[in-house]
Design a protein around this motif. Structure first.
Motif, PDB file in Angstrom:
ATOM      1  N   LEU A 505       1.145  -1.009  -0.286  1.00 47.08           N
ATOM      2  CA  LEU A 505      -0.074   0.010   0.091  1.00 47.08           C
ATOM      3  C   LEU A 505       0.875   1.417  -0.343  1.00 47.08           C
ATOM      4  O   LEU A 505       0.948   1.837   0.833  1.00 47.08           O
ATOM      5  CB  LEU A 505      -0.935   0.211   1.516  1.00 47.08           C
ATOM      6  N   ASP A 506       0.976   1.786  -0.759  1.00 45.40           N
ATOM      7  CA  ASP A 506       1.986   2.785  -1.303  1.00 45.40           C
ATOM      8  C   ASP A 506       1.719   3.583  -2.536  1.00 45.40           C
ATOM      9  O   ASP A 506       2.610   3.264  -3.463  1.00 45.40           O
ATOM     10  CB  ASP A 506       3.938   1.731  -1.104  1.00 45.40           C
ATOM     11  N   PRO A 507       1.759   5.251  -2.633  1.00 44.68           N
ATOM     12  CA  PRO A 507       1.742   5.431  -3.464  1.00 44.68           C
ATOM     13  C   PRO A 507       2.535   5.433  -4.915  1.00 44.68           C
ATOM     14  O   PRO A 507       1.942   5.917  -5.949  1.00 44.68           O
ATOM     15  CB  PRO A 507       0.980   6.903  -2.654  1.00 44.68           C
ATOM     16  N   VAL A 508       3.247   5.763  -3.975  1.00 43.69           N
ATOM     17  CA  VAL A 508       5.068   6.155  -4.715  1.00 43.69           C
ATOM     18  C   VAL A 508       5.308   4.681  -5.758  1.00 43.69           C
ATOM     19  O   VAL A 508       5.690   4.990  -6.791  1.00 43.69           O
ATOM     20  CB  VAL A 508       6.461   6.411  -3.250  1.00 43.69           C
ATOM     21  N   PHE A 509       4.940   3.695  -5.798  1.00 41.50           N
ATOM     22  CA  PHE A 509       5.276   2.610  -5.782  1.00 41.50           C
ATOM     23  C   PHE A 509       4.094   2.757  -6.540  1.00 41.50           C
ATOM     24  O   PHE A 509       4.615   2.135  -8.139  1.00 41.50           O
ATOM     25  CB  PHE A 509       5.502   1.823  -4.732  1.00 41.50           C
ATOM     26  N   TYR A 510       2.990   2.850  -6.747  1.00 41.98           N
ATOM     27  CA  TYR A 510       2.031   2.353  -7.860  1.00 41.98           C
ATOM     28  C   TYR A 510       2.457   3.790  -8.426  1.00 41.98           C
ATOM     29  O   TYR A 510       1.963   3.288  -9.799  1.00 41.98           O
ATOM     30  CB  TYR A 510       0.441   3.289  -6.972  1.00 41.98           C
TER      31      TYR A 510
END
Length: 597
Positions: A505-510
């Motif tokens: 759950l990591d928006p940066v990785f998404y």
């Protein structure tokens, strides 16, 4: 005459003054000895001697010395605390010394203790097939067996109570950098289940804590959580953990936690059912350790059982897959098999670690009853990359700490319960219509145990007759299928945790994933969690209501609240453009809100 009286009075006053001065000097010397107590002399040479908490006699009735007594008691408390720390450090130093003395990379050891050879044979898990997947010389096995035996013999039978707080229970995570952010989300989910359990977040190294002071000292306390710093607890033994990485830290987290009863959760594991009831359950009280299955069958090498001195009975089958065969009417002979029967998987044999392999994203364990299991699993993890991870996986997927806990329990003849319900997988179909799993939904242990007892154990126990083995095999093979309505992934046992392992759950990785992120629309191209919904109990006023919750939408709301509304500061996002990130999160929340209706 008067002159003589005056002279006597002066001499008397002088003697009195000298006496008072001498008493004061003696009192100051005694008090200073407390302040300068020789802490180096306080070293406990045993594993089990309890801490001496004796206090000096009360001085409450001595009003003139009351202040001095209070100061004395205060400093003595500090001394006792320092003594406790020294004793704890001394204990762990001895444990790590045992491990050091039995290093698997001994002088003259080959570069690879376990050598992977050949291609694995799909579906074949008999002894010969397992041995063929990982080669070890007899000389190496003999040396490792000697070292393993010394470790088991020298380790204490239990972890002493002065290293933890007896009677306590709580949840433990590992923090640091990205894992602190993920742990925050996991603690939010824990609190939304209604759990009041305290939480400890383990910081592997001192600089992890220094970098994360805001997280530890500001964010966590409001959630009933705090940070633990490994070097503070292990002392000089912490030098050993500098070479640790990734999942090796989980066994270390069990060691440093102050709780007696622990739910260990990976930082990317979202719990959706209150765990408090599990600690109070008969299941936990009976077993003291609860694990969950992974996707794969056990692939522990038979050479491990030699090293651990576990006598696998190769002429007796006691289970089918993860379900036990039964022996009503003492029908021992009915369960015996021919030693050359190639159809019997090795881990169906008596005394082998049962199928399926273990998924250690969540683990319940009692330090009081399973302390030595924790210590032995720590040994397995310290030398995991060099030996035990390879010995337990033989090249299978999921290599790491996961099988160390179950193997240690079997080696020490300690009970544990592994959930029988199969994993429910959540994910999405990519552009090529191929399913990509992102999360492992594990089932509720107590309700799984109840089903196991009602459907398998009690019918066999109450049958009153010997049930033919062929009949048992047919029934248990059916229950072991993923599609089975009783113990398959879609059964009626509620989900306990959702292990969001990849992507996390990591928006940066998404946003870095072109296959997932739509840069034009500034949102994800598709849902990731199979439209997963679950029942959640929420309180409205004085009334409890069951509400169906969209799991994915709920997580994005948490992201938005933490990063864009409360603007909490996490080291992991320190160098990110938060305006850009929050724009992406807002678009995602809006899209999911419409899609959830």
């Amino acid at each position: 005459m008067r002159s003589k009286l005056l002279q006597k009075l002066v001499r008397y006053r002088a003697k009195l003054a000298i006496s008072i001065f001498v008493v004061a000097i003696l009192a100051y010397t005694a008090f200073s000895s407390v302040l300068n107590y020789d802490l180096d002399a306080i070293v406990d040479d045993s594993f089990s001697t309890p801490l001496n908490g004796a206090q000096p006699a009360s001085q409450k009735g001595e009003t003139p010395g009351q202040n001095a007594a209070n100061v004395y008691d205060s400093h003595l408390a500090l001394v006792n605390q320092k003594e406790k720390s020294r004793r704890v450090h001394s204990f762990w130093d001895k444990v790590f010394t045992i491990f050091d003395e039995n290093d698997v990379l001994y002088k003259g050891a080959p570069q690879h203790l376990v050598e992977y050879v050949g291609d694995k044979i799909e579906g074949t898990y008999i002894k010969e097939a397992l041995l063929a997947r990982g080669k070890m010389s007899d000389r190496v096995v003999a040396e490792l067996k000697s070292r393993h035996e010394k470790v088991v013999k020298k380790l204490p039978d239990e972890i002493p109570e002065y290293t933890y707080d007896k009677g306590t229970k709580g949840v433990v995570f590992i923090g640091g950098d990205k894992f602190s952010w993920l742990t925050y989300l996991a603690i939010l989910a824990l609190r939304e289940t209604g759990s009041k359990l305290p939480v400890e977040v383990v910081m592997p190294q001192r600089n992890d804590y220094e970098r994360e002071r805001s997280f530890c000292d500001r964010i966590l306390p409001s959630l009933g959580a705090k940070c633990l710093v490994v070097p503070d607890i292990l002392g000089i033994s912490a030098e050993k953990e500098k070479s640790f990485f990734a999942y090796q830290f989980k066994s270390l987290a069990l060691v440093v936690s102050s709780f007696e009863n622990i739910l260990l959760l990976d930082s990317d594991n979202i719990i959706i059912s209150n765990p408090d009831v599990v600690f109070e359950s008969e299941l936990y009280k009976q077993y003291g350790m609860i694990t969950w299955p992974d996707y794969w069958k056990r692939t522990i090498s038979p050479r491990y059982y030699e090293i651990a001195n576990i006598a696998v009975n190769e002429q007796k089958r006691v289970r089918i897959n993860r379900f036990p065969l039964f022996e009503p009417s003492k029908s021992q002979n009915a369960l015996r098999i021919d030693i050359g029967d190639a159809s019997v998987p090795y881990h169906d044999l008596e005394n082998a670690v049962p199928d399926l392999s273990t998924e250690s994203g969540q683990l319940f364990i009692n330090k009081g009853t399973h302390g030595k299991v924790i210590l032995l699993s720590l040994y397995y993890n310290i030398y995991g990359p060099q030996l035990f991870y390879r010995l337990f996986s033989l090249g299978e997927q999921g290599e790491g700490d996961k099988d160390t806990f179950a193997a240690a329990a079997v080696a020490l003849n300690q009970p544990y319960y592994q959930v029988n319900s199969y994993i429910q997988s959540h994910g999405y179909f990519d552009d090529e219509a191929k399913f990509q799993g992102v999360a492992m939904a594990q089932k509720h242990p107590v309700l799984d145990f109840d089903k196991f007892q009602n459907l398998i154990v009690r019918p066999f126990e109450n049958s009153g007759k010997s049930i033919p083995i062929d009949e048992q095999v047919e029934k248990l093979n059916a229950l072991a299928k993923e599609s089975d309505e009783n113990f398959g992934s879609a059964n009626d046992v509620p989900i306990f945790t959702v292990h969001c392992n990849f992507p996390k759950l990591d928006p940066v990785f998404y946003m870095s994933r072109n296959d997932l992120y739509d840069s034009v629309a500034n949102k994800l191209k598709r849902r990731l969690y199979s439209r997963m919904k679950y029942k959640k109990t929420k309180m409205e006023g004085a009334v409890f209501r069951n509400e169906e919750v969209d799991f994915e939408y709920e997580q994005w709301l948490h992201l938005q609240e933490a990063l864009c509304v409360k603007k909490l500061e996490f080291v992991y996002f320190k160098y990110e453009d938060m305006d850009q990130l929050c724009s992406f999160i807002a678009n995602q929340v809006t899209w999911l809100a419409l899609d959830s209706s």
